[in-house]
Design a protein around this motif. Sequence first.
Motif, PDB file in Angstrom:
ATOM      1  N   PRO A 646       0.808  -1.179  -0.031  1.00 46.35           N
ATOM      2  CA  PRO A 646      -0.018  -0.099  -0.112  1.00 46.35           C
ATOM      3  C   PRO A 646       0.776   1.276   0.048  1.00 46.35           C
ATOM      4  O   PRO A 646       2.108   1.286  -0.181  1.00 46.35           O
ATOM      5  N   ARG A 647       0.255   2.401   0.372  1.00 42.76           N
ATOM      6  CA  ARG A 647       0.849   3.670   0.109  1.00 42.76           C
ATOM      7  C   ARG A 647       1.846   4.147   1.347  1.00 42.76           C
ATOM      8  O   ARG A 647       2.823   4.715   1.346  1.00 42.76           O
ATOM      9  N   THR A 648       1.233   3.678   2.656  1.00 40.40           N
ATOM     10  CA  THR A 648       1.896   3.851   3.776  1.00 40.40           C
ATOM     11  C   THR A 648       2.136   2.612   4.955  1.00 40.40           C
ATOM     12  O   THR A 648       1.391   1.784   4.719  1.00 40.40           O
ATOM     13  N   ALA A 649       3.167   2.923   5.719  1.00 44.36           N
ATOM     14  CA  ALA A 649       3.438   1.682   6.775  1.00 44.36           C
ATOM     15  C   ALA A 649       2.078   1.712   7.684  1.00 44.36           C
ATOM     16  O   ALA A 649       1.801   0.585   8.087  1.00 44.36           O
ATOM     17  N   GLU A 650       1.222   2.821   7.607  1.00 39.31           N
ATOM     18  CA  GLU A 650      -0.025   2.733   8.445  1.00 39.31           C
ATOM     19  C   GLU A 650      -1.013   1.786   7.672  1.00 39.31           C
ATOM     20  O   GLU A 650      -1.925   1.023   8.671  1.00 39.31           O
ATOM     21  N   ASP A 651      -1.030   2.125   6.618  1.00 35.73           N
ATOM     22  CA  ASP A 651      -1.949   1.282   5.709  1.00 35.73           C
ATOM     23  C   ASP A 651      -1.615  -0.271   5.779  1.00 35.73           C
ATOM     24  O   ASP A 651      -2.405  -1.286   5.820  1.00 35.73           O
ATOM     25  N   ARG A 714      -5.776   4.505  16.875  1.00 37.27           N
ATOM     26  CA  ARG A 714      -5.249   5.652  16.066  1.00 37.27           C
ATOM     27  C   ARG A 714      -5.737   6.841  16.714  1.00 37.27           C
ATOM     28  O   ARG A 714      -4.709   8.087  16.729  1.00 37.27           O
ATOM     29  N   ARG A 715      -7.038   7.176  16.894  1.00 44.57           N
ATOM     30  CA  ARG A 715      -7.435   8.445  17.494  1.00 44.57           C
ATOM     31  C   ARG A 715      -6.994   8.632  18.829  1.00 44.57           C
ATOM     32  O   ARG A 715      -6.436   9.607  19.084  1.00 44.57           O
ATOM     33  N   ARG A 716      -6.493   7.503  19.768  1.00 45.23           N
ATOM     34  CA  ARG A 716      -5.824   7.918  21.033  1.00 45.23           C
ATOM     35  C   ARG A 716      -4.532   8.050  20.761  1.00 45.23           C
ATOM     36  O   ARG A 716      -4.111   8.930  21.774  1.00 45.23           O
ATOM     37  N   ARG A 717      -3.694   7.835  19.736  1.00 50.31           N
ATOM     38  CA  ARG A 717      -2.353   8.191  19.637  1.00 50.31           C
ATOM     39  C   ARG A 717      -2.280   9.599  19.473  1.00 50.31           C
ATOM     40  O   ARG A 717      -1.273  10.433  19.593  1.00 50.31           O
ATOM     41  N   ILE A 722       0.002  10.563  14.237  1.00 46.93           N
ATOM     42  CA  ILE A 722      -0.304  10.119  12.889  1.00 46.93           C
ATOM     43  C   ILE A 722      -0.789  11.089  12.029  1.00 46.93           C
ATOM     44  O   ILE A 722      -1.163  10.883  10.896  1.00 46.93           O
ATOM     45  N   GLY A 723      -0.865  12.384  12.368  1.00 45.82           N
ATOM     46  CA  GLY A 723      -1.325  13.619  11.297  1.00 45.82           C
ATOM     47  C   GLY A 723      -2.788  14.111  11.728  1.00 45.82           C
ATOM     48  O   GLY A 723      -3.569  13.196  12.079  1.00 45.82           O
ATOM     49  N   VAL A 724      -2.900  15.324  11.254  1.00 45.00           N
ATOM     50  CA  VAL A 724      -4.224  15.839  11.606  1.00 45.00           C
ATOM     51  C   VAL A 724      -5.174  15.194  10.793  1.00 45.00           C
ATOM     52  O   VAL A 724      -6.323  14.854  11.141  1.00 45.00           O
ATOM     53  N   ARG A 729     -10.137  11.680  10.454  1.00 48.90           N
ATOM     54  CA  ARG A 729     -11.121  10.517  10.084  1.00 48.90           C
ATOM     55  C   ARG A 729     -11.131   9.771  11.129  1.00 48.90           C
ATOM     56  O   ARG A 729     -12.082   8.703  11.028  1.00 48.90           O
ATOM     57  N   SER A 730     -10.199   9.346  12.097  1.00 48.73           N
ATOM     58  CA  SER A 730     -10.417   7.966  12.962  1.00 48.73           C
ATOM     59  C   SER A 730     -11.579   7.950  13.767  1.00 48.73           C
ATOM     60  O   SER A 730     -12.155   6.833  13.799  1.00 48.73           O
ATOM     61  N   ARG A 731     -12.058   9.076  14.339  1.00 46.88           N
ATOM     62  CA  ARG A 731     -13.410   8.712  15.165  1.00 46.88           C
ATOM     63  C   ARG A 731     -14.338   8.408  14.229  1.00 46.88           C
ATOM     64  O   ARG A 731     -15.391   7.525  14.523  1.00 46.88           O
ATOM     65  N   VAL A 732     -14.630   9.015  13.101  1.00 48.77           N
ATOM     66  CA  VAL A 732     -15.709   8.446  12.139  1.00 48.77           C
ATOM     67  C   VAL A 732     -15.599   7.273  11.735  1.00 48.77           C
ATOM     68  O   VAL A 732     -16.503   6.486  11.632  1.00 48.77           O
TER      69      VAL A 732
END
Length: 783
Positions: A646-651, A714-717, A722-724, A729-732
């Motif tokens: 994928p595009r990123t390590a997070e993905d 992710r949201r807790r981090r 992780i970037g704005v 997006r994480s909560r949604v």
Amino acid sequence: MIAATRPFRQFVIKVHSRCDLACDHCYVYQHADKSWLRRPVTMSEETFRRTAERIAEHASAYHITRVHVVLHGGEPLLAGRERLRRFARTLRSALHGVAELDLRMQTNGLRLDEEFCAMLVEESIVASISLDGDERSNDRHRIRRNGSGSHRDAVRAVRLLGAPAHRSAFGGLLCTIDVENDPVDVYRALAALRPPAVDFLLPHATWEYPPRRPGGDTDYADWLIAVHKQWTADGMPMRIRLFESISRLTRGRGSLTEALGLGSSDLLVVETDGAIEQADWLKTAYPGAPATGMHIDTHRLEEAAAHRGIQARRAGLDGLSSQCRSCPVVSVCGGGLYGHRHRAANGFDNPSVYCSDLLKIIEYVQAAERDETDVRHGWHGLTWAHFDELAAGHGSAAAVRSLAAAQNSQRRALLAAARRADVGTGSEAGWDAVLALPTAALDVLLSEPYLRVWALACGQSLRGADGHPAEAALSAVARTGGRLTLPVPLRYGTEGPEVHLPGLGRLLVGPDSRDHRAGTVTVTASDGTVIVEGRALGRERSPRGTVWQPVRQLSADGLEVALDDVDPSRDCYQYRPLSRLPEAHFRRWEEMFAEAWQLIRTAYPDYARGIAAGLVTVTPLAPDASGDDVSATSRHAFGAVGIALPRTAEDLAMLIIHEYQHVKLGAMLDMFDLLDGLDDRRYRVPWRPDPRPLDALVQGAYAHLAVADVWRIRRRRGAADIGVDLHERSRVEADKWGTAVLDVLDTVAETGSLTALGHRFVRGLRGEAETLGGVAETGPVAV
């Protein structure tokens, strides 16, 4: 390659030869060898630079893609923060464009402070700290020169390194066993510090200087058994490499420690003066035991590989004493640590001085994993604790190993069925060799994820499976020892005739091969070497036109998995697998996988333990033209996942976690009937456009609960991590997928098709989903 030219992949660099502790069990200062007295206190920057150049030269010569280096001492922190920073940068500069660097350090931690820890994070140095348990246990041996204890300062260092800002640099704890310390007190003191891993180390000893045994011949095994019981009762909250290595070796996988297994040693030491030496725990045997007579200025590292001492440690089963060779657990024990076998009368031709302990602890761990069962399927089962762990979406290492054991039994049964079906194909010699494999070799073969795919194909005369039995037998023998020669019928792939050795690689056979017209080649497997037509397999094209493409490994912080782009049976996904990756593409995989695993290990540890215990193979898939992420699993390939980079390590971290959920649940569905099988309706789900059968609803809910959990974490981090955009997006996403899972579980429960076990499983899954939903509604949590 012949044994004399096998490469080194691990290097211990002694950056400082003195220590600020006076531990009475230290092999450097308290045992037979006193060479430290003649060495410089600190390695010079010129010597370090030359060492880095030699390592890079060696990695380039052998096409090594990942190098492991440990900064050691004495006490490496005494070299100073900025000097260690320069050393790290010198290594990376030397290895740039040659190999990735896995840089580690072993330390007593006493001089760690905020600035030192920040430097470790910045320079990607992962440190392990020596700590022997609670204060009383630790300060029995780990004392300062004035006799005062070191426990409080060591614990302060561990907590500092384990803090969120520095945890990526925390490798774990090193604990030397003293059987007069209470094992449960020691274990609990270490576990309370939440280390990612613990190494319990047997104190160095020989037959001339045996370990203290106040209670009997198996004191050390009894101590470790008490630890194992408490560790398993606690749900295995951190990795204990000794226990994991016993489990891995029992299942035919590699050891995580040099103290166990028959694997070939690939470690070399460079002292502060630039002397090239063998493993430095040999200092406990006799003066000069580690010496090679070689120096970093005058010798290439390939020359050290031919040293008789290093060769002796690479002899595998043949290098062990007759008593060891006849032992039922020799493939797991491997004779123990080489230095512990020494006796003045006959050198190292002895069992370990800890022989009785090793036998007892190995048999105990094997029996514990085999017998601790409450819910069964045939010969296999899970404890209720493990069943409930998995039902909640997680699963400890022990739970995943239980799933793996059941899968291996299925593969064994499928081999027998395939043998009966594959009659009259000319494969009889290969099948006879498979059926005659010793236990250790068969276990290695059974651990291959795509074996079940192939065995099913053999039974159905699919995929051109003829000839594979010979390939499988040769691969197993090559990896576990022994000798076997077989004719192997050629496969015909897109690149011409080939031979595939599962788990090892693929041999492309050119048109000038001697046996090509006959449609076969003759292959010999002999103790780690594979020979075709008299030539050992290597990376380069041979005069007869063969090309060897080894299965490459992705290594990251203790996890090693195959990136398999050659197995003919890897086309078991709904997406197309990529053909052999170019080296540049492989390196992109290597870099992103290392970053993704670091994320999983530190941010998502509840998933990391199961993944570390059971993920064996990643197969690269072709990307989708839409740009959407692509990943998949096969019910018949436990331990493998297919992913398009994928595009990123997070993905990538998300995809690995998501797909490994399918791997675990697929294995559970093979073991247990969670559904009665009477409902053949199709249902709509939020994550797929097409209606799905009931078992797919359970699979999807299980995997997407992990997706919701990843978004929640992710949201807790926090946005700074992780970037704005990703944070917003994480909560949604967490709410969306958590709600979707609960809705689908309602549908599953309403069908009336759940068995008693299915109800228990869904209750566990729903409980976890409701917990995540509650957390998602409360807003971000400070960590």
